[in-house]
Motif scaffolding. Structure first.
Motif, PDB file in Angstrom:
ATOM      1  N   ALA A   1      10.730   8.375  -5.682  1.00 18.52           N
ATOM      2  CA  ALA A   1      11.045   7.087  -6.304  1.00 18.52           C
ATOM      3  C   ALA A   1      11.940   6.263  -5.390  1.00 18.52           C
ATOM      4  N   LEU A   2      12.921   6.932  -4.795  1.00 17.64           N
ATOM      5  CA  LEU A   2      13.799   6.245  -3.847  1.00 17.64           C
ATOM      6  C   LEU A   2      13.021   5.799  -2.614  1.00 17.64           C
TER       7      LEU A   2
ATOM      8  N   LEU B   1       0.820  -1.208   0.000  1.00 16.80           N
ATOM      9  CA  LEU B   1       0.000   0.000   0.000  1.00 16.80           C
ATOM     10  C   LEU B   1       0.853   1.256   0.000  1.00 16.80           C
ATOM     11  N   PHE B   2       1.803   1.340   0.937  1.00 11.63           N
ATOM     12  CA  PHE B   2       2.602   2.553   1.042  1.00 11.63           C
ATOM     13  C   PHE B   2       3.580   2.671  -0.126  1.00 11.63           C
ATOM     14  N   GLU B   3       3.990   1.543  -0.656  1.00  6.54           N
ATOM     15  CA  GLU B   3       4.812   1.561  -1.860  1.00  6.54           C
ATOM     16  C   GLU B   3       4.026   2.161  -3.021  1.00  6.54           C
TER      17      GLU B   3
ATOM     18  N   SER C   1      13.973  16.583  -8.856  1.00  5.57           N
ATOM     19  CA  SER C   1      14.517  16.174  -7.556  1.00  5.57           C
ATOM     20  C   SER C   1      13.450  15.513  -6.702  1.00  5.57           C
ATOM     21  N   PHE C   2      12.230  16.097  -6.701  1.00  3.50           N
ATOM     22  CA  PHE C   2      11.148  15.496  -5.930  1.00  3.50           C
ATOM     23  C   PHE C   2      10.781  14.126  -6.485  1.00  3.50           C
ATOM     24  N   PHE C   3      10.798  13.994  -7.794  1.00  3.26           N
ATOM     25  CA  PHE C   3      10.521  12.687  -8.395  1.00  3.26           C
ATOM     26  C   PHE C   3      11.560  11.661  -7.932  1.00  3.26           C
TER      27      PHE C   3
ATOM     28  N   THR D   1       9.998   4.914  -2.468  1.00  4.73           N
ATOM     29  CA  THR D   1       9.187   3.749  -2.810  1.00  4.73           C
ATOM     30  C   THR D   1       9.895   2.459  -2.436  1.00  4.73           C
ATOM     31  N   VAL D   2      11.177   2.422  -2.688  1.00  4.34           N
ATOM     32  CA  VAL D   2      11.971   1.242  -2.361  1.00  4.34           C
ATOM     33  C   VAL D   2      12.317   1.205  -0.879  1.00  4.34           C
ATOM     34  N   VAL D   3      12.765   2.338  -0.348  1.00  7.03           N
ATOM     35  CA  VAL D   3      13.230   2.393   1.040  1.00  7.03           C
ATOM     36  C   VAL D   3      12.112   2.084   2.026  1.00  7.03           C
ATOM     37  N   LEU D   4      10.928   2.650   1.809  1.00  5.11           N
ATOM     38  CA  LEU D   4       9.812   2.433   2.735  1.00  5.11           C
ATOM     39  C   LEU D   4       9.483   0.958   2.881  1.00  5.11           C
TER      40      LEU D   4
END
Length: 320
Positions: free
Chosen positions: A283-284, A230-232, A277-279, A286-289
């Protein structure tokens, strides 16, 4: 005289209690008779999750008059820790070939459902759940909808109680040092799982304390983070938004430069850099969470619950 043959498997009943002595006494009267009538060997484990009222005193007094229970084990949690930690502690303490888990002491089903779950377990199911036909809690409906729509595994449903084999509990313990949400792990343990849907025309509920509400909300969020994407998806959605925004800024930059419009100097490059930069950031994330949550919640090695004390109540013999 006709001799009733009772089951020889050892049965453990693990039940959760928090400030609800009245429900507890009614529950054990009904469940105790099912145990007495159907099994030779059984134990009852009551998980007192740091109750702050006089329910523990009432329970000790009431159970002495229960004609069906021979022995009662009470686990007193060191403090209020929520239903998952309490039931996990009870399961670790249990010695049965099969373990019944009761997340609630409200009996809104025909009591013979107790033995129906056991019989289904004997048919080769390591986990069998009793699922109510109706659930009137809006928060539960929302959680299960979010979970099932974002989970990559089978669907979760509301469960009142369940029976698990000793093999199932051993499998769950081998999967993870910490057990953040039993139902999700049962779903993903690879063993055969079944359910029995029962009609509950009169929906009963118990008002929850602030501590219980916070605990269940925290459990819901943790479960959605660990067992779903979900959070991804949320982070990915934000990333896509900033991609679109960056493209719009790029298009507008081209337009103003070739259209002869004189914007504030440096505005377009700054907006382009910020949007890109915000993108990149989201995007990062998405993986880290996803992976950071798994590391924090499932790989840590400290004990997942705290027990203050355990008590064994030996009932007086009722035989003449």
């Amino acid at each position: 005289d006709m001799t009733i043959t009772k089951e020889k498997n050892f049965i453990s009943v693990v039940a959760y209690m928090y400030n609800n002595a009245e429900q507890c006494l009614t529950f054990f009267t009904k469940i105790g008779q099912q145990l007495y009538d159907n099994f030779d060997n059984y134990e009852v484990i009551l998980n007192n999750d740091g109750s702050s009222d006089s329910c523990l005193k009432k329970i000790k007094s009431g159970l002495q008059n229960n004609p069906y229970l021979k022995q009662e084990n009470i686990i007193n949690m060191g403090k209020f820790q929520g239903i998952e930690a309490a039931i996990n502690a009870g399961n670790d303490y249990a010695i049965g070939d099969f373990i019944y888990e009761f997340d609630t002491l409200i009996v809104d089903y025909d009591i013979t459902l107790f033995i129906e779950l056991y019989n289904k377990a004997l048919d080769g199911y390591d986990i069998v759940a009793a699922t109510p036909e109706k659930s009137n809690k809006l928060s539960s409906k929302l959680f299960y909808r979010l979970y099932n729509s974002t989970s990559r595994e089978d669907k979760l449903y509301p469960e009142t109680f369940r029976i698990i084999s000793r093999r199932a509990w051993n499998r769950i313990k081998s999967l993870s040092i910490s057990i953040p949400y039993r139902k999700a792990l049962y779903l993903n343990c690879g063993l055969k799982k079944g359910k029995i849907v029962y009609k509950n025309p009169v929906y009963q509920k118990r008002s929850l304390s602030l501590a219980e509400r916070k605990s269940r909300f925290s459990l819901a969020i943790d479960s959605l983070i660990i067992f779903t994407n979900l959070f991804e998806r949320i982070s990915l959605g934000i990333s896509i938004f900033f991609v679109f925004f960056a493209l719009c800024v790029l298009g507008y930059t081209v337009y103003i430069y070739f259209g002869g419009i004189k914007p504030v100097e440096g505005w377009a490059p700054i907006m382009g850099v910020l949007s890109v930069s915000f993108f990149g950031f989201f995007a990062l994330m998405t993986v880290v969470l996803k992976y950071l949550s798994i590391i924090l919640k499932m790989v840590f090695t400290h004990q997942s619950y705290l027990i203050e004390s355990t008590e064994k109540l030996v009932m007086e013999s009722k035989e003449d």
